[in-house]
Design a protein around this motif. Structure first.
Motif, PDB file in Angstrom:
ATOM      1  N   GLU A  95       0.829  -1.202   0.000  1.00 14.56           N
ATOM      2  CA  GLU A  95       0.000   0.000   0.000  1.00 14.56           C
ATOM      3  C   GLU A  95       0.867   1.258   0.000  1.00 14.56           C
ATOM      4  O   GLU A  95       2.021   1.237   0.429  1.00 14.56           O
ATOM      5  CB  GLU A  95      -0.906   0.021   1.238  1.00 14.56           C
ATOM      6  CG  GLU A  95      -1.878  -1.149   1.326  1.00 14.56           C
ATOM      7  CD  GLU A  95      -3.057  -1.022   0.364  1.00 14.56           C
ATOM      8  OE1 GLU A  95      -3.041  -0.133  -0.507  1.00 14.56           O
ATOM      9  OE2 GLU A  95      -4.006  -1.818   0.494  1.00 14.56           O
ATOM     10  N   LYS A  96       0.273   2.362  -0.457  1.00 18.66           N
ATOM     11  CA  LYS A  96       0.982   3.640  -0.473  1.00 18.66           C
ATOM     12  C   LYS A  96       0.431   4.625   0.563  1.00 18.66           C
ATOM     13  O   LYS A  96       0.882   5.761   0.620  1.00 18.66           O
ATOM     14  CB  LYS A  96       0.897   4.263  -1.867  1.00 18.66           C
ATOM     15  CG  LYS A  96       1.675   3.497  -2.925  1.00 18.66           C
ATOM     16  CD  LYS A  96       1.630   4.224  -4.256  1.00 18.66           C
ATOM     17  CE  LYS A  96       2.425   3.476  -5.322  1.00 18.66           C
ATOM     18  NZ  LYS A  96       2.394   4.175  -6.632  1.00 18.66           N
ATOM     19  N   PHE A  97      -0.564   4.183   1.358  1.00 18.59           N
ATOM     20  CA  PHE A  97      -1.035   5.060   2.442  1.00 18.59           C
ATOM     21  C   PHE A  97      -0.425   4.581   3.761  1.00 18.59           C
ATOM     22  O   PHE A  97       0.099   3.466   3.860  1.00 18.59           O
ATOM     23  CB  PHE A  97      -2.564   5.089   2.510  1.00 18.59           C
ATOM     24  CG  PHE A  97      -3.210   3.754   2.732  1.00 18.59           C
ATOM     25  CD1 PHE A  97      -3.375   3.241   4.019  1.00 18.59           C
ATOM     26  CD2 PHE A  97      -3.689   2.996   1.658  1.00 18.59           C
ATOM     27  CE1 PHE A  97      -4.001   2.017   4.236  1.00 18.59           C
ATOM     28  CE2 PHE A  97      -4.304   1.777   1.863  1.00 18.59           C
ATOM     29  CZ  PHE A  97      -4.455   1.283   3.153  1.00 18.59           C
ATOM     30  N   ASP A 109      -3.129   8.908   7.859  1.00 17.95           N
ATOM     31  CA  ASP A 109      -3.716   9.528   6.663  1.00 17.95           C
ATOM     32  C   ASP A 109      -5.233   9.641   6.812  1.00 17.95           C
ATOM     33  O   ASP A 109      -5.876   8.809   7.461  1.00 17.95           O
ATOM     34  CB  ASP A 109      -3.380   8.698   5.418  1.00 17.95           C
ATOM     35  CG  ASP A 109      -1.931   8.864   4.977  1.00 17.95           C
ATOM     36  OD1 ASP A 109      -1.269   9.775   5.506  1.00 17.95           O
ATOM     37  OD2 ASP A 109      -1.468   8.073   4.128  1.00 17.95           O
ATOM     38  N   ARG A 115     -11.675   7.332  -3.457  1.00 19.99           N
ATOM     39  CA  ARG A 115     -10.878   7.696  -4.630  1.00 19.99           C
ATOM     40  C   ARG A 115      -9.566   8.361  -4.223  1.00 19.99           C
ATOM     41  O   ARG A 115      -8.646   8.471  -5.033  1.00 19.99           O
ATOM     42  CB  ARG A 115     -11.671   8.663  -5.524  1.00 19.99           C
ATOM     43  CG  ARG A 115     -12.967   8.090  -6.078  1.00 19.99           C
ATOM     44  CD  ARG A 115     -13.571   9.025  -7.124  1.00 19.99           C
ATOM     45  NE  ARG A 115     -14.888   8.581  -7.542  1.00 19.99           N
ATOM     46  CZ  ARG A 115     -16.037   9.039  -7.028  1.00 19.99           C
ATOM     47  NH1 ARG A 115     -15.992   9.974  -6.090  1.00 19.99           N
ATOM     48  NH2 ARG A 115     -17.194   8.592  -7.463  1.00 19.99           N
ATOM     49  N   GLU A 116      -9.497   8.814  -2.953  1.00 20.40           N
ATOM     50  CA  GLU A 116      -8.303   9.499  -2.475  1.00 20.40           C
ATOM     51  C   GLU A 116      -7.195   8.531  -2.053  1.00 20.40           C
ATOM     52  O   GLU A 116      -6.044   8.934  -1.895  1.00 20.40           O
ATOM     53  CB  GLU A 116      -8.672  10.415  -1.303  1.00 20.40           C
ATOM     54  CG  GLU A 116      -9.684  11.493  -1.671  1.00 20.40           C
ATOM     55  CD  GLU A 116     -10.146  12.295  -0.468  1.00 20.40           C
ATOM     56  OE1 GLU A 116      -9.753  11.946   0.670  1.00 20.40           O
ATOM     57  OE2 GLU A 116     -10.898  13.264  -0.651  1.00 20.40           O
ATOM     58  N   VAL A 117      -7.537   7.257  -1.867  1.00 18.23           N
ATOM     59  CA  VAL A 117      -6.527   6.267  -1.480  1.00 18.23           C
ATOM     60  C   VAL A 117      -5.602   6.014  -2.681  1.00 18.23           C
ATOM     61  O   VAL A 117      -6.082   5.700  -3.779  1.00 18.23           O
ATOM     62  CB  VAL A 117      -7.184   4.940  -1.050  1.00 18.23           C
ATOM     63  CG1 VAL A 117      -6.118   3.859  -0.828  1.00 18.23           C
ATOM     64  CG2 VAL A 117      -8.004   5.154   0.223  1.00 18.23           C
ATOM     65  N   PRO A 118      -4.292   6.150  -2.498  1.00 15.21           N
ATOM     66  CA  PRO A 118      -3.362   5.898  -3.614  1.00 15.21           C
ATOM     67  C   PRO A 118      -3.524   4.476  -4.152  1.00 15.21           C
ATOM     68  O   PRO A 118      -3.542   3.516  -3.390  1.00 15.21           O
ATOM     69  CB  PRO A 118      -1.979   6.095  -2.970  1.00 15.21           C
ATOM     70  CG  PRO A 118      -2.233   6.977  -1.793  1.00 15.21           C
ATOM     71  CD  PRO A 118      -3.580   6.580  -1.280  1.00 15.21           C
ATOM     72  N   LYS A 119      -3.659   4.351  -5.452  1.00 18.79           N
ATOM     73  CA  LYS A 119      -3.870   3.041  -6.079  1.00 18.79           C
ATOM     74  C   LYS A 119      -2.535   2.301  -6.257  1.00 18.79           C
ATOM     75  O   LYS A 119      -1.499   2.896  -6.510  1.00 18.79           O
ATOM     76  CB  LYS A 119      -4.546   3.215  -7.441  1.00 18.79           C
ATOM     77  CG  LYS A 119      -5.816   4.053  -7.423  1.00 18.79           C
ATOM     78  CD  LYS A 119      -6.877   3.466  -6.502  1.00 18.79           C
ATOM     79  CE  LYS A 119      -8.196   4.221  -6.605  1.00 18.79           C
ATOM     80  NZ  LYS A 119      -8.109   5.601  -6.067  1.00 18.79           N
ATOM     81  N   THR A 120      -2.633   0.992  -6.105  1.00 20.63           N
ATOM     82  CA  THR A 120      -1.485   0.111  -6.336  1.00 20.63           C
ATOM     83  C   THR A 120      -1.978  -1.113  -7.094  1.00 20.63           C
ATOM     84  O   THR A 120      -3.194  -1.324  -7.260  1.00 20.63           O
ATOM     85  CB  THR A 120      -0.840  -0.337  -5.004  1.00 20.63           C
ATOM     86  OG1 THR A 120      -1.787  -1.142  -4.290  1.00 20.63           O
ATOM     87  CG2 THR A 120      -0.431   0.868  -4.158  1.00 20.63           C
ATOM     88  N   THR A 132      -6.388  -1.705  -6.367  1.00 22.61           N
ATOM     89  CA  THR A 132      -6.680  -0.858  -7.531  1.00 22.61           C
ATOM     90  C   THR A 132      -7.936  -0.004  -7.347  1.00 22.61           C
ATOM     91  O   THR A 132      -8.205   0.867  -8.176  1.00 22.61           O
ATOM     92  CB  THR A 132      -6.859  -1.726  -8.785  1.00 22.61           C
ATOM     93  OG1 THR A 132      -7.955  -2.637  -8.581  1.00 22.61           O
ATOM     94  CG2 THR A 132      -5.586  -2.509  -9.082  1.00 22.61           C
ATOM     95  N   GLY A 146      -8.916   1.491  -4.188  1.00 23.80           N
ATOM     96  CA  GLY A 146      -8.912   2.317  -2.984  1.00 23.80           C
ATOM     97  C   GLY A 146      -9.704   1.690  -1.849  1.00 23.80           C
ATOM     98  O   GLY A 146     -10.364   2.388  -1.067  1.00 23.80           O
TER      99      GLY A 146
END
Length: 231
Positions: A90-92, A96, A111-116, A120, A122
């Protein structure tokens, strides 16, 4: 978001606690213990303790204060991350804040959660966040001594008891008024003794006057009966 931890006083377990008259106020935490914490009251005083039972943690986000609530988020809610279950994917990170834009039976999405590649859409699991509910310090008031703001049943019981008491008082007042009106109409000119008339005109509560009038009538009857027996 500010990294400074803050608490809001919700009650005082003892009336002697220094914050007993400061319900609703917010303080910065300077030291955390097992069952309580220490807060900074102002710039010139020493640290003061606060029991965790008497406060709630709050956070500041974009200039507004929020309390953390453990529940499933709804669309539009702000959530704060408290756990990243698969951190390497994850990128969060913890701390956060995101606004929820979708929910389904699996969980919630933003939609604000960084996608990985791993996440994909969020997606956030229930154990990964707490909901942030805004605190309106201008309108919130501490609960009264006999009703808790967190216990709707106690508030409803209090209102019901008050309503029932008002109804009883209204009925009693109406009954007393009707009794006096009946006496005034049926007996005032012909049957009331001078003593009873004096009682009726006295500056006293209606129920007291009615009781005294009835008692005067009883005594008058006993006196008349005694006279007859003496004859």
């Amino acid at each position: 978001m500010s990294d400074v931890k803050k608490i809001r006083i919700t009650k005082a377990s003892m009336p002697t606690y220094w914050y007993a008259d400061r319900i609703g106020e917010i303080f910065e935490v300077t030291k955390e213990m097992v069952n309580d914490c220490f807060v900074k009251v102002n710039e010139t005083t020493d640290e003061h303790f606060v029991s965790y039972d008497d406060c709630e943690p709050v956070i500041e986000h974009e200039g507004r204060l929020y309390r953390e609530v453990q529940r499933k988020a709804n669309i539009g809610d702000l959530v704060k991350i408290i756990l990243v279950e698969v951190a390497e994917c994850e990128k969060f990170k913890v701390g956060d804040v995101f606004r929820i834009t979708g929910t389904d039976h699996n969980g919630v999405y933003s939609r604000e959660v960084p996608k990985t590649d791993y996440n994909t859409e969020g997606y956030l699991k229930r154990k990964e966040y707490v909901v942030l509910e805004p605190i309106d310090t201008a309108t919130e008031e501490p609960p009264g001594p006999h009703a808790s703001a967190d216990d709707p049943k106690s508030v409803l019981d209090l209102v019901a008891n008050l309503a029932r008491r008002v109804t009883e008082l209204e009925k009693q007042t109406e009954a007393n008024t009707n009794d006096i009106a009946f006496l005034d109409k049926q007996r005032l000119e012909s049957e009331l003794t001078p003593l009873q008339l004096a009682i009726l005109r006295a500056d006293a509560p209606t129920d007291v006057k009615f009781t005294l009038i009835v008692e005067a009538e009883r005594l008058q009857s006993e006196r008349e009966q005694a006279i007859k027996e003496a004859e």
